[in-house]
Design a protein around this motif. Structure first.
Motif, PDB file in Angstrom:
ATOM      1  N   LEU A  16      -1.238  -1.983  -4.594  1.00 30.42           N
ATOM      2  CA  LEU A  16      -2.700  -1.975  -4.633  1.00 30.42           C
ATOM      3  C   LEU A  16      -3.268  -1.110  -5.748  1.00 30.42           C
ATOM      4  CD1 LEU A  16      -3.598  -1.333  -0.901  1.00 30.42           C
ATOM      5  CD2 LEU A  16      -4.479  -3.226  -2.278  1.00 30.42           C
ATOM      6  N   ASP A  17      -2.640   0.055  -5.955  1.00 29.62           N
ATOM      7  CA  ASP A  17      -3.341   1.034  -6.790  1.00 29.62           C
ATOM      8  C   ASP A  17      -2.414   2.118  -7.322  1.00 29.62           C
ATOM      9  OD1 ASP A  17      -2.942   2.154  -4.278  1.00 29.62           O
ATOM     10  OD2 ASP A  17      -5.045   2.092  -3.731  1.00 29.62           O
ATOM     11  N   THR A  56       0.072   5.729   6.011  1.00 24.01           N
ATOM     12  CA  THR A  56       0.014   4.622   6.978  1.00 24.01           C
ATOM     13  C   THR A  56       1.222   3.678   6.942  1.00 24.01           C
ATOM     14  OG1 THR A  56      -2.393   4.761   6.896  1.00 24.01           O
ATOM     15  CG2 THR A  56      -1.455   2.742   7.845  1.00 24.01           C
ATOM     16  N   PRO A  57       1.653   3.184   5.770  1.00 19.75           N
ATOM     17  CA  PRO A  57       2.736   2.180   5.800  1.00 19.75           C
ATOM     18  C   PRO A  57       4.155   2.749   5.876  1.00 19.75           C
ATOM     19  CG  PRO A  57       1.893   2.399   3.572  1.00 19.75           C
ATOM     20  CD  PRO A  57       1.127   3.369   4.411  1.00 19.75           C
ATOM     21  N   GLY A  75      -4.083   0.184   4.153  1.00 21.01           N
ATOM     22  CA  GLY A  75      -4.523   1.274   5.009  1.00 21.01           C
ATOM     23  C   GLY A  75      -6.038   1.329   4.865  1.00 21.01           C
ATOM     24  N   HIS A 101     -12.659   2.988   2.333  1.00 22.01           N
ATOM     25  CA  HIS A 101     -12.074   2.292   1.186  1.00 22.01           C
ATOM     26  C   HIS A 101     -10.851   1.491   1.593  1.00 22.01           C
ATOM     27  CE1 HIS A 101      -9.427   6.020  -0.088  1.00 22.01           C
ATOM     28  NE2 HIS A 101      -8.733   5.216   0.693  1.00 22.01           N
ATOM     29  N   ILE A 102     -10.642   0.397   0.868  1.00 20.58           N
ATOM     30  CA  ILE A 102      -9.379  -0.350   0.937  1.00 20.58           C
ATOM     31  C   ILE A 102      -8.880  -0.427  -0.495  1.00 20.58           C
ATOM     32  CG2 ILE A 102      -9.720  -1.623   3.084  1.00 20.58           C
ATOM     33  CD1 ILE A 102     -10.829  -3.972   1.457  1.00 20.58           C
ATOM     34  N   GLY A 103      -7.556  -0.250  -0.701  1.00 22.40           N
ATOM     35  CA  GLY A 103      -7.130   0.080  -2.050  1.00 22.40           C
ATOM     36  C   GLY A 103      -7.923   1.338  -2.398  1.00 22.40           C
ATOM     37  N   PHE A 104      -8.372   1.427  -3.636  1.00 18.72           N
ATOM     38  CA  PHE A 104      -9.297   2.518  -3.966  1.00 18.72           C
ATOM     39  C   PHE A 104     -10.694   1.952  -4.239  1.00 18.72           C
ATOM     40  CE2 PHE A 104      -5.749   5.668  -5.074  1.00 18.72           C
ATOM     41  CZ  PHE A 104      -5.978   6.430  -3.939  1.00 18.72           C
ATOM     42  N   ALA A 110       0.851  -1.198   0.000  1.00 17.45           N
ATOM     43  CA  ALA A 110       0.000   0.000   0.000  1.00 17.45           C
ATOM     44  C   ALA A 110       0.882   1.241   0.000  1.00 17.45           C
ATOM     45  CB  ALA A 110      -0.883  -0.003   1.242  1.00 17.45           C
ATOM     46  N   GLY A 163      -9.179   4.273   4.088  1.00 17.82           N
ATOM     47  CA  GLY A 163      -9.547   5.670   3.851  1.00 17.82           C
ATOM     48  C   GLY A 163     -10.703   6.061   4.758  1.00 17.82           C
TER      49      GLY A 163
HETATM   50  C1  F6R Z   1      -3.037   3.428  -0.847  1.00 17.05           C
HETATM   51  C2  F6R Z   1      -4.384   2.935  -0.656  1.00 17.05           C
HETATM   52  C3  F6R Z   1      -5.367   3.643   0.198  1.00 17.05           C
HETATM   53  C4  F6R Z   1      -4.774   4.165   1.500  1.00 17.05           C
HETATM   54  C5  F6R Z   1      -5.829   4.912   2.297  1.00 17.05           C
HETATM   55  C6  F6R Z   1      -5.259   5.494   3.579  1.00 17.05           C
HETATM   56  O1  F6R Z   1      -2.293   2.564  -1.683  1.00 17.05           O
HETATM   57  O2  F6R Z   1      -4.716   1.943  -1.221  1.00 17.05           O
HETATM   58  O3  F6R Z   1      -6.443   2.774   0.474  1.00 17.05           O
HETATM   59  O4  F6R Z   1      -4.295   3.084   2.244  1.00 17.05           O
HETATM   60  O5  F6R Z   1      -6.357   5.953   1.524  1.00 17.05           O
HETATM   61  O6  F6R Z   1      -4.363   6.503   3.257  1.00 17.05           O
HETATM   62  P1  F6R Z   1      -3.391   7.109   4.361  1.00 17.05           P
HETATM   63  O7  F6R Z   1      -2.486   5.986   4.779  1.00 17.05           O
HETATM   64  O8  F6R Z   1      -2.622   8.190   3.673  1.00 17.05           O
HETATM   65  O9  F6R Z   1      -4.255   7.572   5.476  1.00 17.05           O
END
Ligand code: F6R
Length: 266
Positions: free
Chosen positions: A84-85, A57-58, A152, A158-161, A53, A154
């Motif tokens: 992931l994306d 977060t990572p 992570g 969301h996971i990934g997008f 990801a 959102g």
């Molecule tokens: C990133 C991804 C997203 C983020 C999520 C959290 O590759 O797939 O799902 O994990 O938007 O973003 P942060 O970590 O910036 O809070």
């Protein structure tokens, strides 16, 4: 420090939740777990497939992996990675690209083989995307599937997008980004109007096929969505809730992200 969260009776799933004092302690532990599996596979002369990801977060996990490479001889020569994306459209050499992110925080500092790195291509012509996405799925399958998937979450859940509305059996594809997701990404782009409206993302089904899934969330800003994910029934309105239906998932939280959860058991 693993705590189980007992969900209401209407929801039989009981995801494993690990709560750590802070993001750094959690990230060091996640990185050490990844490193152990990389080394175990090396002893068996096998490759390991990591689902990676981006986002804030990572970052500590990647920092710890880089430290392990520099100071403790952790090699990534048997690692295959799939991100992931990626935003669409996006040039890989743009500072906002996930290609640039992964280089900056991980790939430029370790010995992963460039040919083993896979990040969705933000430069495709629209007509090429569908075939590209199914080839991405096939590549993951061809190397035996993902051993550890990092996620992570959102604020949309969301996971990934995979934004609200994404289905349980979705695969890698072009998606529209949610308005809140674009607001959250605005600082990196200078202003929301410059945040792409689309992205290529692995699907929920792609993610859930991984043998181990670690969803990480840090800070008070994630507490509401973590609480909603845990306390709402499984629903496409909050895509992260799909994770509660698979037993290989672990929610790795810091105290702040876990602060609105009730009923955590030591
Ligand atoms: C990133 C991804 C997203 C983020 C999520 C959290 O590759 O797939 O799902 O994990 O938007 O973003 P942060 O970590 O910036 O809070």
């Amino acid at each position: 420090m693993v705590k189980n969260f007992p969900l209401e009776q209407s929801n039989p799933e009981r995801p494993v939740i690990s709560v750590y004092p802070d993001a750094k302690a959690a990230s060091v532990d996640v990185a050490q777990r990844i490193a152990s599996l990389i080394r175990a596979k090396q002893r068996d002369n096998k490759q390991i497939v990591l689902g990676l990801a981006t986002g804030s977060t990572p970052i500590y996990v990647y920092e710890e992996l880089v430290r392990l490479h520099r100071e403790e001889e952790l090699s990534f020569n048997n690692v295959i990675s799939f991100n992931l994306d990626e935003y669409f459209p996006m040039q890989p050499d743009s500072s906002q690209s996930y290609v640039a992110f992964m280089k900056k925080y991980l790939f430029d500092h370790i010995d992963i083989k460039p040919e083993n790195v896979h990040i969705p291509d933000g430069t495709l012509a629209r007509a090429e995307i569908e075939a590209y996405c199914s080839a991405y799925e096939n590549k993951i399958k061809a190397v035996g599937g993902i051993d550890i998937q990092l996620l992570g979450i959102g604020r949309t859940g969301h996971i990934g997008f995979n934004e609200p509305g994404a289905t349980r059996f979705s695969k890698t594809r072009l998606v529209e980004l949610n308005d809140l997701t674009r607001t959250d990404a605005a600082p990196a782009f200078g202003s929301k109007e410059y945040v792409p409206t689309e992205a290529i993302t692995m699907g929920i089904d792609t993610i859930m096929a991984a043998r181990k899934i670690l969803l990480m969330a840090w800070g008070r800003g994630k507490a509401e969505i973590v609480q909603k994910t845990m306390e709402t029934e499984v629903t496409a309105t909050i895509p992260a809730t799909f994770l509660k239906t698979c037993e290989q998932v672990e929610f790795v939280l810091d105290n702040e992200a876990a602060s609105l959860l009730t009923g955590l058991e030591a």
